[in-house]
Design a protein around this motif. Structure first.
Motif, short mmCIF file in Angstrom:
data_model
loop_
_atom_site.label_atom_id
_atom_site.label_comp_id
_atom_site.label_asym_id
_atom_site.label_seq_id
_atom_site.Cartn_x
_atom_site.Cartn_y
_atom_site.Cartn_z
N GLU A 68 -69.58 26.78 91.16
CA GLU A 68 -69.10 27.94 90.14
C GLU A 68 -69.23 27.33 88.85
OE1 GLU A 68 -64.93 28.24 91.80
OE2 GLU A 68 -65.92 29.25 93.44
N MET A 69 -69.17 25.79 88.21
CA MET A 69 -69.49 25.55 87.26
C MET A 69 -70.56 25.92 86.78
SD MET A 69 -71.15 22.86 85.51
CE MET A 69 -71.27 21.70 86.71
N GLN A 70 -71.63 25.92 87.54
CA GLN A 70 -73.21 26.25 87.16
C GLN A 70 -73.14 27.67 86.65
OE1 GLN A 70 -75.76 26.49 90.43
NE2 GLN A 70 -77.63 26.57 89.22
N ALA A 71 -72.45 28.42 87.38
CA ALA A 71 -72.27 30.00 87.02
C ALA A 71 -71.58 30.12 85.76
CB ALA A 71 -71.43 30.76 88.02
N ARG A 72 -70.57 29.45 85.52
CA ARG A 72 -69.80 29.59 84.19
C ARG A 72 -70.80 29.20 83.01
NH1 ARG A 72 -65.63 27.22 87.30
NH2 ARG A 72 -66.19 25.24 86.39
N PRO A 91 -86.37 31.49 80.90
CA PRO A 91 -85.66 30.49 81.88
C PRO A 91 -84.45 30.85 82.15
CG PRO A 91 -86.98 29.09 80.30
CD PRO A 91 -86.81 30.53 79.72
N VAL A 92 -83.67 31.18 81.12
CA VAL A 92 -81.92 31.62 81.43
C VAL A 92 -81.98 32.56 82.46
CG1 VAL A 92 -81.75 33.12 79.46
CG2 VAL A 92 -79.91 31.66 80.46
N ALA A 93 -82.75 33.53 82.44
CA ALA A 93 -82.71 34.82 83.33
C ALA A 93 -82.74 34.40 84.87
CB ALA A 93 -83.65 35.87 83.07
N ARG A 94 -83.75 33.40 85.06
CA ARG A 94 -83.77 32.96 86.33
C ARG A 94 -82.69 31.86 86.72
NH1 ARG A 94 -88.38 30.36 89.84
NH2 ARG A 94 -87.20 29.87 91.73
N ALA A 95 -82.14 31.24 85.80
CA ALA A 95 -80.92 30.40 85.92
C ALA A 95 -79.78 30.93 86.39
CB ALA A 95 -80.66 29.50 84.99
N PHE A 96 -79.66 32.11 85.99
CA PHE A 96 -78.74 33.22 86.10
C PHE A 96 -78.67 33.75 87.57
CE2 PHE A 96 -76.31 37.22 85.81
CZ PHE A 96 -74.94 36.90 85.35
N THR A 97 -79.63 34.11 87.96
CA THR A 97 -80.11 34.60 89.25
C THR A 97 -79.85 33.42 90.30
OG1 THR A 97 -81.73 36.15 88.43
CG2 THR A 97 -81.39 35.66 91.06
N GLN A 102 -76.18 29.94 94.51
CA GLN A 102 -75.66 28.64 94.89
C GLN A 102 -74.28 28.80 95.49
OE1 GLN A 102 -77.06 25.94 94.66
NE2 GLN A 102 -79.01 26.22 93.61
N ARG A 103 -73.42 29.98 94.94
CA ARG A 103 -72.34 30.09 95.68
C ARG A 103 -72.20 30.84 96.97
NH1 ARG A 103 -69.71 33.53 91.08
NH2 ARG A 103 -71.92 33.73 90.45
N GLU A 110 -66.23 30.55 100.04
CA GLU A 110 -64.94 30.77 100.58
C GLU A 110 -64.86 29.76 101.57
OE1 GLU A 110 -66.05 33.99 98.06
OE2 GLU A 110 -67.45 33.05 99.71
N ILE A 111 -66.12 29.51 102.46
CA ILE A 111 -65.89 28.53 103.68
C ILE A 111 -65.46 27.17 103.15
CG2 ILE A 111 -67.31 27.33 105.42
CD1 ILE A 111 -66.35 30.29 105.76
N MET A 112 -65.91 26.62 101.87
CA MET A 112 -65.64 25.45 101.32
C MET A 112 -64.12 25.44 100.80
SD MET A 112 -68.68 24.02 101.29
CE MET A 112 -69.36 25.04 102.45
N ARG A 113 -63.49 26.33 100.55
CA ARG A 113 -62.17 26.48 100.48
C ARG A 113 -61.36 26.37 101.82
NH1 ARG A 113 -64.12 29.85 96.50
NH2 ARG A 113 -63.13 29.50 94.50
N VAL A 114 -61.96 27.01 102.81
CA VAL A 114 -61.34 26.74 104.20
C VAL A 114 -61.28 25.11 104.44
CG1 VAL A 114 -61.54 27.27 106.49
CG2 VAL A 114 -61.69 29.04 104.92
N ILE A 115 -62.39 24.64 104.20
CA ILE A 115 -62.66 23.32 104.55
C ILE A 115 -61.52 22.12 103.81
CG2 ILE A 115 -64.10 21.16 104.61
CD1 ILE A 115 -66.53 23.45 105.05
#
Length: 120
Positions: A68-72, A91-97, A102-103, A110-115
């Motif tokens: 989520e940090m990466q996305a921000r 490169p920023v266009a590819r990084a955005f995709t 990654q999430r 959402e599964i990570m939140r359950v864990i």
């Protein structure tokens, strides 16, 4: 992020480099701080893993928070490129995709939140 820093130093807006604007400096400083915090957390998780002490909830928290940090960060960086940020030549266009994916893979956040919640 280094591409964004370089771009904001080269890109002129209203006769000044984009990096000279306080908002640009503040936003990139926030991104850098998040990256540094994320690196520290990964280092801690790596140490615990090597010692056989890494708990599932801590690993899940790392995957969730870091993706989520990466996305921000990438979203902030893309903003500085304006329309160029959506062109595949940058490169920023590819990084955005990649940041969006990654999430999802490796276990959706959402599964990570359950864990994490089960460990409380």
């Amino acid at each position: 992020m280094s591409d964004t820093v370089r771009y904001t130093r080269e890109r002129n807006v209203f006769g000044n480099p984009l990096m000279d604007f306080q908002n640009t400096q503040f936003k990139l400083a926030e991104c850098q701080a998040e990256i540094m915090i994320g690196e520290a957390y990964v280092d801690r998780c790596n140490s615990e893993l090597l010692d056989g002490q890494l708990m599932d909830a801590r690993a899940a928290a790392a995957k969730m928070w870091l993706s989520e940090m990466q996305a921000r960060v990438v979203d902030t960086c893309l903003h500085f490129f304006d329309g160029y940020g959506y062109m595949s030549e940058y490169p920023v266009a590819r990084a955005f995709t990649d940041a969006r994916a990654q999430r999802i893979y490796g276990g959706a956040n959402e599964i990570m939140r359950v864990i994490i919640a089960r460990s409380l």
